[in-house]
Design an enzyme around this catalytic site. Structure first.
Site, PDB file in Angstrom:
ATOM      1  N   SER A   1       3.068  -0.816   2.824  1.00 29.57           N
ATOM      2  CA  SER A   1       1.924  -0.461   1.991  1.00 29.57           C
ATOM      3  C   SER A   1       2.358  -0.041   0.587  1.00 29.57           C
ATOM      4  O   SER A   1       2.963  -0.819  -0.141  1.00 29.57           O
ATOM      5  CB  SER A   1       1.119   0.637   2.689  1.00 29.57           C
ATOM      6  OG  SER A   1      -0.118   0.856   2.075  1.00 29.57           O
TER       7      SER A   1
ATOM      8  N   ASP B   1      -2.713  -1.730  -3.710  1.00 28.31           N
ATOM      9  CA  ASP B   1      -1.339  -1.369  -3.359  1.00 28.31           C
ATOM     10  C   ASP B   1      -0.665  -2.578  -2.717  1.00 28.31           C
ATOM     11  O   ASP B   1      -1.227  -3.675  -2.687  1.00 28.31           O
ATOM     12  CB  ASP B   1      -1.293  -0.135  -2.466  1.00 28.31           C
ATOM     13  CG  ASP B   1      -1.929  -0.367  -1.107  1.00 28.31           C
ATOM     14  OD1 ASP B   1      -2.679  -1.348  -0.960  1.00 28.31           O
ATOM     15  OD2 ASP B   1      -1.679   0.433  -0.180  1.00 28.31           O
TER      16      ASP B   1
ATOM     17  N   ASP C   1      -0.033  -3.734   0.215  1.00 28.55           N
ATOM     18  CA  ASP C   1      -0.659  -4.532   1.276  1.00 28.55           C
ATOM     19  C   ASP C   1      -2.166  -4.657   1.092  1.00 28.55           C
ATOM     20  O   ASP C   1      -2.856  -5.201   1.950  1.00 28.55           O
ATOM     21  CB  ASP C   1      -0.327  -3.973   2.655  1.00 28.55           C
ATOM     22  CG  ASP C   1      -1.005  -2.641   2.947  1.00 28.55           C
ATOM     23  OD1 ASP C   1      -1.337  -1.914   1.990  1.00 28.55           O
ATOM     24  OD2 ASP C   1      -1.206  -2.324   4.134  1.00 28.55           O
TER      25      ASP C   1
ATOM     26  N   ASP D   1      -4.683  -2.590   1.189  1.00 27.66           N
ATOM     27  CA  ASP D   1      -5.667  -1.894   2.019  1.00 27.66           C
ATOM     28  C   ASP D   1      -6.288  -0.714   1.274  1.00 27.66           C
ATOM     29  O   ASP D   1      -7.136  -0.011   1.823  1.00 27.66           O
ATOM     30  CB  ASP D   1      -5.067  -1.441   3.350  1.00 27.66           C
ATOM     31  CG  ASP D   1      -4.046  -0.322   3.214  1.00 27.66           C
ATOM     32  OD1 ASP D   1      -3.585  -0.050   2.086  1.00 27.66           O
ATOM     33  OD2 ASP D   1      -3.688   0.273   4.252  1.00 27.66           O
TER      34      ASP D   1
END
EC number: 5.4.2.10
Length: 448
Positions: free
Chosen positions: A104, A241, A243, A245
């Site tokens: 992440s 960010d 990833d 999410d």
């Protein structure tokens, strides 16, 4: 045994704590646990596997895929794809298991493995504990035609983008957006989705090289986005960010708009259209008191949970709420997603701007933030944070002095060896002073 899973899957230094061997063992154990629970009964099991752009994601992906296939699970390789896209395709393709290889917003040397259950939801804590218990155990390996088949999936980005755009009810034509993709998993899907929805998009941090994910860009470093929004004369900017999410925003003047403000914008819009279930939004204890006050003034209820999007989602699922999120930019819209989705969040904020004709700055002004100070205290025994009497007394004394105009929150990190001290107060000076005093008590009382 020592817990391997943290609050968001397994994380660690790639090829340090998180090795190819551990990735393979985790995947085998996950397949075995789900099989023992009857999840694969009556059909060949299927998993989807996606990753972010970290260089270490390549060898970890091979290890995960090898573990699953050796346990008899067919695998669809999604390659580089946002976490929420993997969650969406886990559900859309009827997979028994989804696997995300990402750390992440963490720095590039780290990586992580997160397992998703059928339907795209994160695995329960109890299932993760079972996976830990089965690590490296002997087992009867499938042979011949019973081993898993591995297939690259042809159109993951296209299907995810179509899903995102399909959640909107109006065009974003005429809105100019700067989108910072953090050189991460959304470098392709993010710009494509916003353009498909009608927005004019200036995309930055969309040249991943395996080493530059989250480096001076994305939701943890807003300076580049703030400068780009002003330079290009954009109406708004969004930062994802690694990833994708989570999502933070920047208004047309370059001012940051955090997750609390984004959540407020979406909550009021959904309440207006009748889509805010039970007229309540779910947030965490880290949400600014100003957000809570703004929602209550608008007649919207606020349900607060422990920190972590998994706890927000749990409250949403148990109680039937449709919107939840965190100050950090994780926003979950359960009508459209099973996890936080940064691109989806950006699209729906843009839709609210289009529907009202208001700027992001105007929409965000509904929240008057109290000054908030967060101090991370490293190298302390976080396991004693809730039990130390001297520390508890110090917190109680500071809370009494703050009264209704502030609050104190002390929280052990779920992923690092540190304790977070958060203070909100009527003035920045008071918040800094209180946080500093409490941080000193934490250092003294919880010293290793």
């Amino acid at each position: 045994m020592t817990r391997i899973f943290g609050t968001d899957g397994v994380r660690g230094l790639a090829n340090g704590q998180l090795t190819a061997e551990l990735a393979l063992d985790l995947s085998v154990a996950a397949a075995r646990v789900l099989a023992d629970r009857g999840e694969f009964k009556g059909h060949r099991p299927l998993a989807v596997v996606g990753r972010d752009t970290r260089i270490s994601g390549q060898f970890l992906e091979h290890a995960v895929v090898a573990g699953l296939a050796s346990a008899g699970v067919d695998v669809l390789r999604l390659r580089v794809l946002p976490t929420p896209a993997v969650a969406y395709l886990t559900e859309a393709l009827g997979a028994d298991l989804g696997v995300v290889i990402s750390a992440s917003h963490n720095p590039m040397p780290d990586n992580g493995i997160k397992f998703l259950a059928r339907g795209g939801h994160k695995l329960d804590d109890a299932v993760e504990k079972l996976i830990e218990q089965h690590l490296a155990e002997e087992w009867d390996r499938p042979v011949g035609g019973d081993v898993g088949r591995v297939t690259p999936y042809a159109t993951p980005v296209e299907e995810y983008v179509a899903h995102l755009v399909g959640t909107l009810t109006r065009s974003l034509d005429g809105i100019k957006v700067v989108l910072d993709c953090a050189h991460g998993a959304a470098y392709e899907a993010g710009p494509r989705a916003l353009r498909a929805a009608g927005a004019e998009v200036v995309a930055i941090a969309v040249e991943p090289d395996g080493l530059n994910i989250n480096a001076d860009c994305g939701s943890t470093h807003l300076a580049a986005l703030q400068a780009a929004v002003v330079e290009h004369g954009a109406d708004v900017g969004f930062a994802l960010d690694g990833d994708a999410d989570r999502c933070l925003a920047v208004d047309h003047e370059g001012n940051a708009v955090d997750g609390d403000q984004i959540l407020a914008i979406l909550a009021l819009g959904m309440a207006e259209t009748g889509h805010l279930a039970k007229n309540t939004v779910v947030a965490t204890v880290m949400s600014n008191l100003g957000f809570v006050q703004a929602m209550r003034a608008a007649g919207v209820g606020v349900r607060q949970t422990k920190v972590g999007d998994r706890y927000v989602l749990e409250a949403m699922r148990v109680s039937g709420y449709s919107l939840g999120g965190e100050q950090s930019g994780h926003v979950i819209m359960s009508e459209h997603a099973t996890t936080g989705d940064g691109i989806l969040t950006a699209l729906h904020v843009l839709q609210r701007m289009a529907a009202t004709g208001q700027s992001l700055q105007s929409l965000a002004s509904v929240v008057t933030r109290l000054p908030q100070v967060l101090v991370n205290v490293p190298d302390v025994d976080k396991s004693r944070a809730d039990d130390d009497a001297v520390l508890a007394a110090a917190i109680a004394e500071e809370e009494a002095a703050l009264g209704d105009s502030g609050r104190v929150l002390l929280r052990p990190s779920g992923t690092e060896q540190l304790v977070r001290v958060m203070v909100e107060a009527a003035t920045q000076e008071e918040a800094v002073s209180v946080a500093g005093r409490l941080a000193d008590v934490v250092k003294r009382q919880l010293a290793l």
